[in-house]
Write a protein that holds these residues in place. Structure first.
Motif, PDB file in Angstrom:
ATOM      1  N   GLY A 268       0.788  -1.233   0.000  1.00  0.00           N
ATOM      2  CA  GLY A 268       0.000   0.000   0.000  1.00  0.00           C
ATOM      3  C   GLY A 268       0.815   1.276   0.000  1.00  0.00           C
ATOM      4  O   GLY A 268       0.240   2.371  -0.073  1.00  0.00           O
ATOM      5  N   ARG A 269       2.124   1.188   0.068  1.00  0.00           N
ATOM      6  CA  ARG A 269       2.942   2.403   0.058  1.00  0.00           C
ATOM      7  C   ARG A 269       2.978   3.009  -1.339  1.00  0.00           C
ATOM      8  O   ARG A 269       2.992   2.289  -2.345  1.00  0.00           O
ATOM      9  CB  ARG A 269       4.368   2.098   0.537  1.00  0.00           C
ATOM     10  CG  ARG A 269       4.452   1.782   2.007  1.00  0.00           C
ATOM     11  CD  ARG A 269       5.874   1.660   2.491  1.00  0.00           C
ATOM     12  NE  ARG A 269       6.635   2.909   2.375  1.00  0.00           N
ATOM     13  CZ  ARG A 269       7.663   3.222   3.151  1.00  0.00           C
ATOM     14  NH1 ARG A 269       8.056   2.373   4.113  1.00  0.00           N
ATOM     15  NH2 ARG A 269       8.321   4.353   2.986  1.00  0.00           N
ATOM     16  N   SER A 270       3.045   4.319  -1.404  1.00  0.00           N
ATOM     17  CA  SER A 270       3.100   5.007  -2.694  1.00  0.00           C
ATOM     18  C   SER A 270       4.535   5.226  -3.161  1.00  0.00           C
ATOM     19  O   SER A 270       4.766   5.566  -4.322  1.00  0.00           O
ATOM     20  CB  SER A 270       2.384   6.353  -2.606  1.00  0.00           C
ATOM     21  OG  SER A 270       3.051   7.203  -1.672  1.00  0.00           O
ATOM     22  N   ASP A 271       5.515   5.037  -2.252  1.00  0.00           N
ATOM     23  CA  ASP A 271       6.912   5.312  -2.596  1.00  0.00           C
ATOM     24  C   ASP A 271       7.776   4.057  -2.640  1.00  0.00           C
ATOM     25  O   ASP A 271       8.985   4.132  -2.853  1.00  0.00           O
ATOM     26  CB  ASP A 271       7.513   6.300  -1.597  1.00  0.00           C
ATOM     27  CG  ASP A 271       7.477   5.781  -0.159  1.00  0.00           C
ATOM     28  OD1 ASP A 271       6.793   4.762   0.094  1.00  0.00           O
ATOM     29  OD2 ASP A 271       8.121   6.405   0.708  1.00  0.00           O
ATOM     30  N   MET A 272       7.165   2.896  -2.448  1.00  0.00           N
ATOM     31  CA  MET A 272       7.922   1.649  -2.389  1.00  0.00           C
ATOM     32  C   MET A 272       6.988   0.492  -2.696  1.00  0.00           C
ATOM     33  O   MET A 272       5.841   0.479  -2.262  1.00  0.00           O
ATOM     34  CB  MET A 272       8.529   1.481  -0.988  1.00  0.00           C
ATOM     35  CG  MET A 272       9.355   0.233  -0.790  1.00  0.00           C
ATOM     36  SD  MET A 272       9.867   0.043   0.953  1.00  0.00           S
ATOM     37  CE  MET A 272      10.797   1.554   1.205  1.00  0.00           C
ATOM     38  N   ALA A 273       7.485  -0.482  -3.458  1.00  0.00           N
ATOM     39  CA  ALA A 273       6.699  -1.678  -3.765  1.00  0.00           C
ATOM     40  C   ALA A 273       7.554  -2.915  -3.569  1.00  0.00           C
ATOM     41  O   ALA A 273       8.774  -2.882  -3.778  1.00  0.00           O
ATOM     42  CB  ALA A 273       6.171  -1.637  -5.194  1.00  0.00           C
ATOM     43  N   PHE A 274       6.924  -3.995  -3.165  1.00  0.00           N
ATOM     44  CA  PHE A 274       7.638  -5.267  -3.039  1.00  0.00           C
ATOM     45  C   PHE A 274       7.917  -5.805  -4.436  1.00  0.00           C
ATOM     46  O   PHE A 274       7.158  -5.569  -5.384  1.00  0.00           O
ATOM     47  CB  PHE A 274       6.793  -6.262  -2.248  1.00  0.00           C
ATOM     48  CG  PHE A 274       7.548  -7.458  -1.752  1.00  0.00           C
ATOM     49  CD1 PHE A 274       8.455  -7.332  -0.724  1.00  0.00           C
ATOM     50  CD2 PHE A 274       7.352  -8.713  -2.309  1.00  0.00           C
ATOM     51  CE1 PHE A 274       9.168  -8.429  -0.246  1.00  0.00           C
ATOM     52  CE2 PHE A 274       8.053  -9.810  -1.851  1.00  0.00           C
ATOM     53  CZ  PHE A 274       8.959  -9.673  -0.813  1.00  0.00           C
ATOM     54  N   MET A 275       9.013  -6.532  -4.575  1.00  0.00           N
ATOM     55  CA  MET A 275       9.363  -7.115  -5.869  1.00  0.00           C
ATOM     56  C   MET A 275       8.247  -8.044  -6.360  1.00  0.00           C
ATOM     57  O   MET A 275       7.520  -8.636  -5.564  1.00  0.00           O
ATOM     58  CB  MET A 275      10.673  -7.890  -5.749  1.00  0.00           C
ATOM     59  CG  MET A 275      10.592  -9.094  -4.835  1.00  0.00           C
ATOM     60  SD  MET A 275      12.205  -9.900  -4.620  1.00  0.00           S
ATOM     61  CE  MET A 275      11.700 -11.376  -3.721  1.00  0.00           C
TER      62      MET A 275
END
Length: 377
Positions: A268-275
């Motif tokens: 749910g973060r807008s600045d980071m995503a899981f691979m």
């Protein structure tokens, strides 16, 4: 800042490593012959559902000789993903061939069949082999690759260096193509301190590989029928590898738990995503990565974690953009280049303590980067 740093990825020697090394010394089997080498080969063949396995001094050497054994010769072109560790491309060059860099799929970071087709349209009969890379536990879809390989009559070599224990729809890493190569480097899930192995169903190919890696000697005297290599694994390394394979299920379970905790934390973060993970229940999660928006965000995150006593590292970069590889062939590699300088590896040793991962999660929570483009969210 704490004095104790959290390392990125270290060996997890929880099994019989010390006991097996002591046995090597007691039995005086320390060089490239010995019972642990044979046991490691047998275990790897069984793990991959293959008929044969041949241990080697390291994964890079295994890639090199596997290409030679598959018939790759000077002047040939070999397809390789632009998004991989340099050793994959280096092995092609060491074999005297020319890499042709192709793109990857954003959905799982594995090689793009469409990009391979573009390469064949451009270079045609010069292409002698396809190298498909298993990316941090994601295995490529074998269907399109096998179809392309059959249509153009070229072998597929699976670079499964960091994917031991992973699978795709029940098919284990190492089961794709004519042959597959693994690494037992120190940062791999299963380590031998060093070493590699090639697995195949082609026993003639395995015999050729074994022969060339032992200086292509034809008997007990000093006669040779080819220019060979001193590429065999030692019994000492194999002893550590066997001990690691005995606890593979436990290592995988811990890796998957650690990865799930990271994935939940960044959801749910807008600045980071899981691979991307194509098969969560089957992935080996060799390295756990997050994707950020751009290079400034990547540098900021690595620096922020370092200041908190946490090791983190930028992940792979597009190879075709780098000096040693610019002169070689490439087709459109847009996804590979878009990911360059946007991926960060987090601490993910299988023996990572809960309190240490909590420290990492707290530091991630305290960091803020630029907003991800919609295509990366």
């Amino acid at each position: 800042m704490t004095d104790r740093r959290i390392p990125l990825s270290v060996p997890d020697l929880r099994g019989n490593e010390a006991a097996y090394l002591a046995k090597c010394v007691t039995d005086n089997w320390v060089s490239t012959a010995g019972p642990f080498v044979t046991e490691l080969e047998d275990r790897m063949a069984a793990l991959c559902g293959r008929r044969a396995a041949v241990a080697c001094v390291n994964g890079s050497a295994a890639l090199h000789v596997a290409l030679l054994a598959l018939g790759v010769a000077p002047g040939d072109v070999v397809i390789v993903p632009d998004w991989t560790f340099a050793a994959t491309a280096n092995a092609i060059v060491h074999a005297g061939a020319q890499p042709c860099f192709v793109d990857i799929q954003r959905s799982d970071w594995t090689v793009s069949p469409q990009s391979i087709e573009t390469a064949f349209a451009k270079y045609g009969k010069r292409i002698r082999a396809i190298v498909a890379v298993d990316v941090v536990g994601n295995l490529p879809d074998p269907g399109p690759l096998n179809e392309i390989a059959a249509r153009y009559d070229v072998p597929v070599l699976e670079d499964a260096a960091g994917a031991i224990g992973a699978a795709r729809d029940g098919m284990p890493a190492g089961s794709l193509g004519k042959a597959a190569v693994f690494s037992f480097n120190g940062n791999k899930l299963v380590t031998a301190g060093g070493g590699g192995v090639v697995v195949t169903d082609d026993e003639e190919l395995a015999a050729r590989f074994r022969h060339v890696t032992t200086q292509a000697r034809t008997g007990q005297d000093y006669r040779h029928d080819a220019v060979g290599f001193n590429y065999r694994m030692t019994n000492l390394n194999a002893a550590v590898g066997v001990a690691q394979l005995e606890v593979l299920d436990a290592l995988l379970a811990d890796k998957r738990r650690i990865a799930r905790d990271y994935q939940r934390a960044v959801a749910g973060r807008s600045d980071m995503a899981f691979m991307p993970v194509s098969r969560p229940e089957e992935s080996s999660y060799w390295l756990v990565n997050v994707v950020v928006a751009d290079e400034p965000s990547m540098r900021s995150l690595v620096s922020h974690l370092s200041q908190a006593g946490i090791d983190a590292r930028p992940f792979w970069c597009s190879l075709s953009e780098q000096g040693p590889y610019r002169a070689f062939h490439s087709v459109a590699v847009d996804v590979s280049r878009a990911l360059t300088d946007c991926v960060v590896t987090l601490p993910c040793s299988s023996n990572l303590k809960a309190e240490d991962q909590a420290r990492v999660l707290k530091a991630l929570d305290e960091w803020q980067g630029h907003r991800l483009p919609e295509s990366a969210e």
